[in-house]
Design an enzyme around this catalytic site. Structure first.
Site, short mmCIF file in Angstrom:
data_model
loop_
_atom_site.label_atom_id
_atom_site.label_comp_id
_atom_site.label_asym_id
_atom_site.label_seq_id
_atom_site.Cartn_x
_atom_site.Cartn_y
_atom_site.Cartn_z
N ARG A 30 3.90 -0.89 -8.09
CA ARG A 30 3.67 -1.19 -6.93
C ARG A 30 2.28 0.08 -5.81
O ARG A 30 2.17 0.49 -6.25
CB ARG A 30 4.95 -0.28 -5.42
CG ARG A 30 6.33 -0.63 -5.98
CD ARG A 30 6.69 -0.97 -4.78
NE ARG A 30 8.24 -0.98 -5.29
CZ ARG A 30 8.84 -3.12 -5.33
NH1 ARG A 30 8.07 -3.15 -4.51
NH2 ARG A 30 9.99 -2.86 -5.72
N ILE A 32 -0.17 2.34 -3.46
CA ILE A 32 0.01 2.85 -3.22
C ILE A 32 -0.21 2.85 -1.67
O ILE A 32 0.58 3.78 -1.10
CB ILE A 32 -0.66 4.42 -3.75
CG1 ILE A 32 -0.67 5.67 -3.21
CG2 ILE A 32 -2.50 3.84 -3.35
CD1 ILE A 32 -1.14 6.70 -4.27
N ASN A 88 -9.68 -9.44 -7.76
CA ASN A 88 -11.05 -8.83 -7.41
C ASN A 88 -12.11 -8.44 -8.24
O ASN A 88 -11.62 -7.42 -9.05
CB ASN A 88 -11.09 -7.73 -6.44
CG ASN A 88 -10.28 -7.83 -5.07
OD1 ASN A 88 -10.27 -9.12 -4.61
ND2 ASN A 88 -9.33 -7.16 -4.49
N GLU A 96 -12.27 -1.57 -6.08
CA GLU A 96 -12.14 0.13 -6.42
C GLU A 96 -11.71 0.46 -7.39
O GLU A 96 -12.63 1.64 -7.73
CB GLU A 96 -11.80 0.29 -4.94
CG GLU A 96 -12.18 -0.26 -3.55
CD GLU A 96 -11.04 0.27 -2.37
OE1 GLU A 96 -9.67 -0.03 -2.62
OE2 GLU A 96 -11.41 0.08 -1.25
N VAL A 97 -10.87 -0.18 -8.15
CA VAL A 97 -10.89 0.74 -9.56
C VAL A 97 -10.93 -0.25 -10.36
O VAL A 97 -10.54 -1.89 -10.75
CB VAL A 97 -8.98 0.61 -9.64
CG1 VAL A 97 -8.83 1.78 -10.85
CG2 VAL A 97 -8.71 1.64 -8.12
N HIS A 101 -6.73 -4.78 -13.02
CA HIS A 101 -5.80 -5.23 -11.26
C HIS A 101 -5.59 -7.28 -11.53
O HIS A 101 -6.44 -6.86 -10.49
CB HIS A 101 -5.07 -4.21 -10.86
CG HIS A 101 -6.42 -4.26 -9.86
ND1 HIS A 101 -7.28 -3.40 -10.57
CD2 HIS A 101 -7.21 -4.25 -8.40
CE1 HIS A 101 -8.45 -3.47 -9.85
NE2 HIS A 101 -8.13 -3.24 -8.50
N MET A 102 -4.46 -7.24 -10.92
CA MET A 102 -4.02 -8.71 -10.63
C MET A 102 -3.20 -7.90 -9.00
O MET A 102 -1.87 -7.31 -9.48
CB MET A 102 -2.90 -9.39 -11.29
CG MET A 102 -2.71 -10.35 -10.61
SD MET A 102 -2.78 -12.06 -11.93
CE MET A 102 -1.29 -11.31 -12.94
N HIS A 103 -3.55 -8.52 -8.06
CA HIS A 103 -2.01 -8.02 -7.07
C HIS A 103 -1.17 -8.41 -6.59
O HIS A 103 -1.40 -10.03 -6.74
CB HIS A 103 -3.64 -8.18 -5.63
CG HIS A 103 -4.53 -6.57 -5.72
ND1 HIS A 103 -3.74 -5.21 -4.92
CD2 HIS A 103 -5.22 -6.74 -6.19
CE1 HIS A 103 -5.55 -5.23 -4.90
NE2 HIS A 103 -6.37 -5.41 -5.72
#
Ligand code: 5GP
Length: 118
Positions: A30, A32, A88, A96-97, A101-103
């Site tokens: 999840r 944060i 993104n 940002e990271v 990563h897939m949201h």
């Protein structure tokens, strides 16, 4: 060599995270700072900094990210109403990271995909 991010520590369980799924290829946990009732990040276990760095050899992990997204959407009870999968890349997308990563976001109506205000 690309620099590790906080996500590598989450994968290795060196820092706490609400991990929902992990196998040999991917980890899902999840976000944060949830932007919707369901907001999960699905990441490859090996470091790929941005979408620009994806290689053919990453296809297995990327495919697994998609199938895990579908499974988690079912488990979260949002599959029928719908959800959004977002990745993104770099500054214009607000990444940002720098570990791809897939949201997976859903749980209410998400509105238009892109803001019309620029
Ligand atoms: P980006 O803007 O790079 O696409 O998204 C990065 C996401 O990672 C953000 O939604 C942010 O809330 C999330 N995030 C950043 N640091 C952490 C962390 O330490 N733990 C968790 N669970 N999520 C994080």
């Amino acid at each position: 060599m690309a620099e590790e991010t906080i996500f590598s520590k989450i994968i290795r369980r060196e820092i706490p995270a609400d991990i929902l799924f992990q196998d040999e290829l991917v980890t899902a946990f999840r976000d944060i700072s949830a932007q919707a009732p369901t907001h999960i990040l699905i990441i490859p276990n090996h470091l790929i900094p941005t979408a620009n760095d994806i290689k053919a050899s990453d296809e297995k992990a990327l495919g697994r990210m998609m199938s895990v997204a579908a499974k988690l959407a079912q488990e979260e009870g949002i599959a029928e109403d719908g959800y959004r999968l977002i990745m993104n890349c770099n500054e214009h997308a607000g990444q940002e990271v720098f570990h791809i990563h897939m949201h997976l976001v859903g749980g209410h109506s998400l509105g238009p995909m892109l803001s019309k205000n620029r």
